[in-house]
Design a protein around this motif. Structure first.
Motif, PDB file in Angstrom:
ATOM      1  N   UNK A 235       0.822  -1.207   0.000  1.00  0.00           N
ATOM      2  CA  UNK A 235       0.000   0.000   0.000  1.00  0.00           C
ATOM      3  C   UNK A 235       0.856   1.257   0.000  1.00  0.00           C
ATOM      4  N   UNK A 236       1.953   1.234   0.730  1.00  0.00           N
ATOM      5  CA  UNK A 236       2.777   2.424   0.911  1.00  0.00           C
ATOM      6  C   UNK A 236       3.737   2.621  -0.258  1.00  0.00           C
ATOM      7  N   UNK A 237       3.759   3.814  -0.822  1.00  0.00           N
ATOM      8  CA  UNK A 237       4.745   4.136  -1.856  1.00  0.00           C
ATOM      9  C   UNK A 237       6.021   4.653  -1.194  1.00  0.00           C
ATOM     10  N   UNK A 238       7.020   4.977  -2.009  1.00  0.00           N
ATOM     11  CA  UNK A 238       8.304   5.380  -1.448  1.00  0.00           C
ATOM     12  C   UNK A 238       8.212   6.698  -0.672  1.00  0.00           C
ATOM     13  N   UNK A 241       6.745   6.080   2.696  1.00  0.00           N
ATOM     14  CA  UNK A 241       7.686   5.378   3.567  1.00  0.00           C
ATOM     15  C   UNK A 241       8.755   6.338   4.095  1.00  0.00           C
ATOM     16  N   UNK A 242       9.243   7.207   3.231  1.00  0.00           N
ATOM     17  CA  UNK A 242      10.242   8.172   3.672  1.00  0.00           C
ATOM     18  C   UNK A 242       9.664   9.112   4.729  1.00  0.00           C
ATOM     19  N   UNK A 243       8.435   9.579   4.523  1.00  0.00           N
ATOM     20  CA  UNK A 243       7.790  10.460   5.507  1.00  0.00           C
ATOM     21  C   UNK A 243       7.598   9.757   6.836  1.00  0.00           C
ATOM     22  N   UNK A 372      12.105  -3.299  -1.286  1.00  0.00           N
ATOM     23  CA  UNK A 372      10.830  -4.011  -1.434  1.00  0.00           C
ATOM     24  C   UNK A 372      10.442  -4.083  -2.912  1.00  0.00           C
ATOM     25  N   UNK A 373      10.158  -5.281  -3.384  1.00  0.00           N
ATOM     26  CA  UNK A 373       9.808  -5.472  -4.791  1.00  0.00           C
ATOM     27  C   UNK A 373       8.472  -4.838  -5.152  1.00  0.00           C
ATOM     28  N   UNK A 379       9.886   5.496  -8.449  1.00  0.00           N
ATOM     29  CA  UNK A 379       9.533   6.349  -7.321  1.00  0.00           C
ATOM     30  C   UNK A 379      10.743   6.763  -6.495  1.00  0.00           C
ATOM     31  N   UNK A 380      11.839   6.057  -6.611  1.00  0.00           N
ATOM     32  CA  UNK A 380      12.992   6.343  -5.760  1.00  0.00           C
ATOM     33  C   UNK A 380      14.273   6.336  -6.581  1.00  0.00           C
TER      34      UNK A 380
END
Length: 460
Positions: A235-238, A241-243, A372-373, A379-380
């Protein structure tokens, strides 16, 4: 009045009125009589003087009379009553104002927060007390359908209060000793004063017998581990996750350095990080929180935490500092990047745990395999991921002194021009091997301190 009839008259002023004032007063009294003169007897009174006429004598012959009763009557009595009423009203209002000030002062004194009985605390306000019956009704008698989490210290239920507010209700298993109750009260008092955008806010508590209940704000997106490893994996995008990493670091920096006393959480892990509607992180479960003494060191006689996330010096020797939370934070960073649990060995043919796997991939300059695949490669940036992995490895250094403070971690995460980081090999703890209180540890004897200067970070 009949012709030839005699007319009697008299006029007098009070002794305190001068000649000029008396003349003016009598002039006013005379004009008042002229307004409506009676046939046989007329009286006029003004403040300080009296006038009367009559067709009959009103004093005994050849005798003096006391005019005081006449001078206290009429308009002078009315005006005196008005003046007296005004003065009395003002005095009454002043008395009410004085009583109100005394009541406010006394209320503040009675409700002034008592000095906290927690180590190093200044003055703390007490938490809000909920009625047990209200929390029981809010959770439908703590129904299994309302359960949203569970742990070693108790279960968590979703509750709906009478005012329509949704809350998280946590039931704690507390011993029935007086010391346990004192610890609970002190800890709750502490938590209720901790307020930060990245910390779950304690709304209040309740206690019935040996059962203790904490009421927290409700987090709509549950815990971080469920989005990383559960049914909602991917569910979480990069960016999110960074935030989450930055928010966690800020919350811990507040606990360690910005609150009026240093608080060590001791159980930082992905399941204790909750997410709100906007996927902003909030660190939860302060059931293991303790205050750091003034000497900045503490040897705990009882281990509390989760193996795998726990720093080696605390898991093995019981040495507790704020760097224990720093170590745990580094492990959670690796979980966020990889989408793997700390003790998940299924993806590694050599049965390596996450920290050891991350170190070997970093040594071999192959950190892309750790990502993570489920993340979109667009995105990163690989360099950004590599740098964050370096920060995580810096947080998990074997020596606690080599780890950065959480405020330094915040700067490292947000800075693009921070010093080069060269972490040393961390200590690897096998979280499955724990025999008779001892933990199996393997580490490199050549491990050295990280080359990044903490004074450099502080200066930035």
């Amino acid at each position: 009045m009949a012709a030839g009839a005699g007319v009697y008259a008299m006029a007098q002023c009070v002794e305190t009125v001068g000649a000029g004032g008396c003349a003016q007063c009598l002039e006013v009294a005379s004009s008042n009589i002229d307004l409506c003169p009676p046939n046989s007897d007329g009286r006029a009174v003004d403040v300080g003087c009296y006038m009367r006429y009559s067709d009959k004598p009103f004093f005994p012959a050849n005798e003096t009379a006391d005019l005081a009763p006449y001078l206290r009557s009429g308009k002078s009595r009315v005006k005196g009553a008005i003046v007296g009423g005004i003065l009395g009203g003002v005095a009454f209002l002043l008395l009410l104002a004085l009583l109100a000030l005394l009541w406010i002062w006394r209320s503040k004194k009675l409700h002034k927060p008592q000095r906290g009985d927690i180590l190093g605390a200044t003055e703390l306000q007490g938490p809000t007390n909920f009625y047990y019956r209200d929390l029981k009704a809010a959770t439908n008698n703590f129904s299994e359908k309302n359960k949203i989490g569970e742990g070693g210290f108790g279960d968590v239920f979703k509750g709906l209060l009478k005012n329509g507010k949704i809350v998280a209700v946590k039931r704690l298993s507390v011993m029935q000793t007086s010391r346990a109750k004192e610890d609970f009260e002190s800890e709750v008092k502490l938590i209720s004063n901790v307020q930060h955008r990245n910390l779950v806010r304690l709304l209040g508590c309740s206690r019935k017998g040996s059962e203790c209940i904490l009421v927290y704000e409700y987090m709509a997106n549950s815990s971080l581990d469920k989005l990383l490893f559960g049914e909602r994996r991917g569910t979480l995008n990069w960016k999110q996750r960074f935030n989450i990493m930055v928010g966690m670091a800020r919350g811990l920096a507040y606990l360690h350095q910005e609150f009026h006393v240093c608080i060590i959480h001791r159980d930082i892990k992905s399941s204790n990080v909750l997410l709100d509607d906007d996927f902003q992180p909030k660190i939860a479960d302060f059931g293991l929180a303790r205050l750091l003494p003034d000497d900045h060191s503490h040897v705990s006689t009882r281990f509390a935490g989760t193996l795998g996330y726990t720093a080696p010096e605390y898991a093995i020797q019981g040495q507790l500092t704020e760097k224990v939370d720093t170590y745990s934070f580094g492990i959670v960073i690796l979980e966020i990047i990889s989408g793997r649990k700390i003790n998940d060995t299924r993806l590694e043919p050599e049965a390596q745990y996450l920290l050891e796997s991350a170190w070997k991939l970093y040594e071999n300059e192959n950190v892309i395999k750790l990502v993570d695949e489920s993340l979109d490669h667009d995105e990163y940036m690989l360099e950004e991921v590599k740098r964050i992995i370096e920060i995580a490895l810096l947080c998990t250094q074997s020596a606690a002194a080599s780890r950065p403070t959480m405020s330094e971690v915040v700067m490292l995460l947000l800075s693009r021009n921070s010093p080069e980081i060269q972490p040393a090999r961390p200590t690897f703890i096998d979280s499955t091997s724990r025999v008779q209180g001892e933990t199996s540890v393997s580490s490199s004897s050549s491990a050295s301190k990280a080359t990044v200067s903490m004074s450099q970070l502080s200066a930035r």
